[in-house]
Design a protein around this motif. Structure first.
Motif, PDB file in Angstrom:
ATOM      1  N   LEU A   5      55.673  -0.493 -23.849  1.00 23.19           N
ATOM      2  CA  LEU A   5      55.368   0.024 -25.344  1.00 23.19           C
ATOM      3  C   LEU A   5      57.084  -0.265 -25.961  1.00 23.19           C
ATOM      4  O   LEU A   5      58.355   0.637 -25.767  1.00 23.19           O
ATOM      5  N   LEU A   6      57.552  -0.811 -26.605  1.00 23.43           N
ATOM      6  CA  LEU A   6      58.772  -0.890 -28.145  1.00 23.43           C
ATOM      7  C   LEU A   6      58.267  -1.359 -29.128  1.00 23.43           C
ATOM      8  O   LEU A   6      57.483  -1.969 -29.704  1.00 23.43           O
ATOM      9  N   HIS A   7      59.660  -0.184 -29.814  1.00 24.84           N
ATOM     10  CA  HIS A   7      59.673  -0.065 -30.893  1.00 24.84           C
ATOM     11  C   HIS A   7      60.929  -0.959 -31.562  1.00 24.84           C
ATOM     12  O   HIS A   7      62.087  -0.118 -31.069  1.00 24.84           O
ATOM     13  N   ILE A   8      60.776  -1.077 -32.213  1.00 26.19           N
ATOM     14  CA  ILE A   8      62.227  -2.043 -32.934  1.00 26.19           C
ATOM     15  C   ILE A   8      62.105  -1.682 -34.864  1.00 26.19           C
ATOM     16  O   ILE A   8      60.850  -2.293 -35.393  1.00 26.19           O
ATOM     17  N   LYS A   9      62.964  -0.694 -35.193  1.00 25.01           N
ATOM     18  CA  LYS A   9      63.580  -0.466 -36.159  1.00 25.01           C
ATOM     19  C   LYS A   9      64.605  -0.452 -37.254  1.00 25.01           C
ATOM     20  O   LYS A   9      64.967   0.711 -36.569  1.00 25.01           O
ATOM     21  N   ASP A  10      65.472  -0.797 -37.990  1.00 27.08           N
ATOM     22  CA  ASP A  10      66.187  -0.558 -38.083  1.00 27.08           C
ATOM     23  C   ASP A  10      67.694  -1.236 -37.290  1.00 27.08           C
ATOM     24  O   ASP A  10      68.438   0.141 -37.311  1.00 27.08           O
TER      25      ASP A  10
END
Length: 106
Positions: free
Chosen positions: A86-91
């Motif tokens: 479960l991967l989140h990518i932001k900024d």
């Protein structure tokens, strides 16, 4: 566990989309700097959409949107690909959890 300093890779088949340089580990999550390749631009909207749905607490819609990421992309640890993530990518930042076996669907 010595995750700090490791480099994990986000790939689509054999194409490198970016690297995550781990800076912090807080079980079960790992956090790091995301270094995208030019190819990441093609899937960045998927991450933007899933994050917006999560922020809006639209969990059913998030699950469906995230399935596109999980079905098309792979996360590769230094030892090799992981079974589930479960991967989140932001900024320019990435945070994720992973498992060597698929997550329970319950």
């Amino acid at each position: 566990m010595g995750f700090v300093g490791e480099v994990w890779r986000l790939v689509r088949q054999e194409e490198l989309l970016g690297e995550i340089v781990i800076g912090e580990a807080d079980f079960p999550w790992l956090y790091g700097r995301f270094v995208p390749t030019e190819a990441f631009g093609e899937v960045k909207p998927w991450f933007d959409e899933s994050r917006a749905l999560l922020d809006a607490e639209e969990y059913d819609r998030f699950d469906k949107a995230y399935d596109r990421i999980a079905d098309a992309l792979s996360l590769v640890a230094p030892e090799g690909p992981v079974a589930e993530f479960l991967l989140h990518i932001k900024d320019g930042r990435a945070w994720f959890r992973w498992n060597d076996e698929p997550f329970d669907e319950d």
